[in-house]
Design an enzyme around this catalytic site. Structure first.
Site, PDB file in Angstrom:
ATOM      1  CG  HIS A 177      -1.917  -1.035   1.368  1.00 63.09           C
ATOM      2  ND1 HIS A 177      -2.104  -1.771   2.529  1.00 63.09           N
ATOM      3  CD2 HIS A 177      -2.823  -1.508   0.488  1.00 63.09           C
ATOM      4  CE1 HIS A 177      -3.091  -2.637   2.353  1.00 63.09           C
ATOM      5  NE2 HIS A 177      -3.543  -2.512   1.124  1.00 63.09           N
TER       6      HIS A 177
ATOM      7  CE  LYS B 192     -13.146  -6.677   2.742  1.00 61.00           C
ATOM      8  NZ  LYS B 192     -11.969  -6.116   2.072  1.00 61.00           N
TER       9      LYS B 192
ATOM     10  NE  ARG C 259      -3.251  -7.460  -4.059  1.00 64.54           N
ATOM     11  CZ  ARG C 259      -4.027  -7.698  -3.040  1.00 64.54           C
ATOM     12  NH1 ARG C 259      -3.505  -8.034  -1.882  1.00 64.54           N
ATOM     13  NH2 ARG C 259      -5.327  -7.655  -3.156  1.00 64.54           N
TER      14      ARG C 259
HETATM   15  P1  ADP Z   1     -10.010  -3.531   0.006  1.00 61.22           P
HETATM   16  O1  ADP Z   1     -10.633  -4.261   1.123  1.00 61.22           O
HETATM   17  O2  ADP Z   1     -10.751  -2.314  -0.411  1.00 61.22           O
HETATM   18  O3  ADP Z   1      -9.563  -4.372  -1.164  1.00 61.22           O
HETATM   19  P2  ADP Z   1      -7.252  -3.361   0.788  1.00 61.22           P
HETATM   20  O4  ADP Z   1      -6.764  -2.599   1.973  1.00 61.22           O
HETATM   21  O5  ADP Z   1      -7.086  -4.834   0.802  1.00 61.22           O
HETATM   22  O6  ADP Z   1      -8.726  -2.888   0.666  1.00 61.22           O
HETATM   23  O7  ADP Z   1      -6.592  -2.797  -0.531  1.00 61.22           O
HETATM   24  C1  ADP Z   1      -6.763  -1.469  -0.928  1.00 61.22           C
HETATM   25  C2  ADP Z   1      -6.169  -1.273  -2.305  1.00 61.22           C
HETATM   26  O8  ADP Z   1      -4.773  -1.519  -2.245  1.00 61.22           O
HETATM   27  C3  ADP Z   1      -6.711  -2.215  -3.384  1.00 61.22           C
HETATM   28  O9  ADP Z   1      -6.769  -1.519  -4.600  1.00 61.22           O
HETATM   29  C4  ADP Z   1      -5.671  -3.299  -3.465  1.00 61.22           C
HETATM   30  O10 ADP Z   1      -5.630  -3.878  -4.768  1.00 61.22           O
HETATM   31  C5  ADP Z   1      -4.420  -2.496  -3.192  1.00 61.22           C
HETATM   32  N1  ADP Z   1      -3.370  -3.355  -2.639  1.00 61.22           N
HETATM   33  C6  ADP Z   1      -3.509  -4.358  -1.764  1.00 61.22           C
HETATM   34  N2  ADP Z   1      -2.325  -4.942  -1.500  1.00 61.22           N
HETATM   35  C7  ADP Z   1      -1.407  -4.282  -2.237  1.00 61.22           C
HETATM   36  C8  ADP Z   1      -0.010  -4.429  -2.462  1.00 61.22           C
HETATM   37  N3  ADP Z   1       0.686  -5.412  -1.888  1.00 61.22           N
HETATM   38  N4  ADP Z   1       0.595  -3.556  -3.286  1.00 61.22           N
HETATM   39  C9  ADP Z   1      -0.112  -2.562  -3.886  1.00 61.22           C
HETATM   40  N5  ADP Z   1      -1.431  -2.420  -3.769  1.00 61.22           N
HETATM   41  C10 ADP Z   1      -2.082  -3.242  -2.963  1.00 61.22           C
END
Ligand code: ADP
Length: 163
Positions: free
Chosen positions: A16, A40, A89
């Protein structure tokens, strides 16, 4: 141009953070917002997740941190963001993300979804994987910002075994 990066961030990972850092070079302001999703059950409270994001992005002058419930497009309008930013990803993310992007487009034609490809070294990372590794005592310091690794240890200490 302002961009909104919405997510659960439960917790924030280095994947992130990498995406946020790269987006900061593309957009004037990046609003990182924690979505309070009723379907969630997060392990970290909203306050904890906001603190994690604020601490990890302190070095970035054009990040704003917020939270919302309800429709992402409504919150994007509220923040005056013309772009919703999401990370991809792997192919497995694509179908779900495309569906959300189309839905958001049908609700707000003036807001674009922009996808950034995850950095290769972070493409295996997800908040769930991080929690799973931490739960079994694995080292997560290469997966999350420093403060988050400490939070995970604290979380495990306050969760009694078997729960
Ligand atoms: P959600 O529950 O909305 O999917 P997440 O916190 O899991 O929320 O992810 C938020 C965003 O960050 C999504 O667009 C996801 O694809 C992206 N994301 C998740 N993991 C990674 C990562 N390792 N690298 C880059 N982006 C990521």
């Amino acid at each position: 141009m302002r961009a909104l990066y919405p997510g659960s961030f439960d917790p924030l990972t280095l994947g992130h953070l990498d995406l946020i850092e790269r987006a900061c070079r593309l957009f004037e302001v990046v609003v990182v917002a924690v979505l309070q999703n009723p379907s969630k059950t997060p392990v970290f409270s909203l306050r904890e997740r906001l603190d994690q994001i604020e601490t990890a992005t302190r070095h970035l002058s054009n990040v704003e941190v917020g939270s919302f419930d309800g429709l992402t497009v409504q919150y994007a309008r509220h923040c005056q963001a013309a772009v919703i930013l999401r990370g991809l990803r792997a192919l497995s993310d694509f179908e779900f993300e495309l569906q959300i992007a189309h839905t958001n487009k049908s609700l707000a034609a003036d807001i674009e979804t922009v996808f950034l490809a995850t950095a290769t070294q972070h493409s295996f990372l997800s908040s769930s994987v991080v929690k799973e590794v931490a739960r079994f005592g694995g080292d997560v310091r290469h997966m999350v910002p420093m403060g988050v690794a400490d939070d995970l240890i604290r979380l495990l200490n306050r969760t009694s075994p078997g729960t």
